[in-house]
Design an enzyme around this catalytic site. Structure first.
Site, PDB file in Angstrom:
ATOM      1  CB  CYS A   2      15.649  -5.907 -10.373  1.00 49.00           C
ATOM      2  SG  CYS A   2      15.939  -5.201 -11.959  1.00 49.00           S
ATOM      3  CD  GLU A 109      10.237  -2.462  -7.191  1.00 51.98           C
ATOM      4  OE1 GLU A 109       9.084  -3.174  -7.755  1.00 51.98           O
ATOM      5  OE2 GLU A 109      11.344  -2.999  -7.154  1.00 51.98           O
TER       6      GLU A 109
END
Length: 249
Positions: A2, A109
């Site tokens: 992340c 992402e």
């Protein structure tokens, strides 16, 4: 993994949502592009006068262990692998007694295309509710500042991660998540969060197992949308970053 996420809710909304209070006045401007070393809200519980108090704080993203010589180590500590967090020197003390929850609206992402092209995606709950990730926090004392300087103490945090849920016919989102990355930020539901941040809980290994066991149930409610490439520049920060667009590939 992340590396960028979104947290655009107001302080008052977070206090109400998490039934928390603040020790001192804080400012948390909405951000649609939180990056390592940025300040971000965390929820933690402390024992004060024999009672448990839930508080909202602002922490620098990228954990700085108490023994670090400088905060420069922080960008390397934005994530903590849940499988090894109990053994890693940078995290093993925090997981025992400094566990927190990290509120988020969603996270980004990237998928690699041909050459240097990358397509960003935004992952968020389908129902529009918020996410909350398992996190760790630490206080670091800056030796260059005076003893009575409030800025001498830096609060920092790391977001824990887990393997992406295996793809299966029952939840197509798992296949989408796996195609993006083999790791996801470790999500919690409200019951699990309450157990995770409890300062009186001393079974760190059991708590890690508890949170990891709920990844599939929580992530089943997520959706994945392709978004514009502007999110790749940390200077860009507006609601337009999370608007779905047609994927480049």
């Amino acid at each position: 993994m992340c590396g960028r996420y979104v947290m655009a809710r107001a302080v008052g909304d977070l206090l109400a949502e998490f039934d928390a209070e603040i020790e001192n006045e804080i400012e948390i401007p909405p951000s649609w592009n939180i990056a390592p070393t940025d300040g971000a809200p965390i929820v933690l519980e402390r024992l004060i006068d024999g009672g448990t108090v839930r508080q909202l704080h602002v922490a620098r993203w990228g954990l700085v262990p108490s023994w670090a010589k400088s905060p420069g180590i922080g960008p390397k500590m934005i994530n903590a692998r849940s499988e090894s967090v109990l053994e890693k020197p940078a995290f093993r003390k925090a997981v025992q007694s400094r566990r927190c929850a990290v509120p988020a609206d969603g996270y980004y992402e990237w998928k690699q295309g041909e050459g240097r092209s990358k397509q960003p995606y935004y992952v968020r709950p389908r129902d529009g509710s918020g996410m909350v990730f398992a996190g760790l926090y630490e206080w670091w004392k800056d030796p260059s500042k005076a003893q009575d300087d409030p800025a001498r103490w830096m609060l920092s945090m790391s977001i824990m991660t887990a393997d992406s849920p295996p793809a299966g016919a029952e939840h197509t989102v798992f296949g989408e998540l796996t195609a993006l990355h083999d790791r996801v930020p470790l999500p919690m539901n409200r019951e699990t969060m309450a157990a995770w941040i409890d300062p009186q809980a001393d079974d760190a290994a059991g708590l890690v197992d508890l949170v990891r066991s709920g990844v599939k149930d929580v992530a089943a409610g997520w959706r994945v949308d392709s978004v514009g490439t502007a999110v790749g520049n940390v200077r860009n920060n507006s609601p337009e970053l999370i608007e779905p667009v047609e994927a480049l590939f």
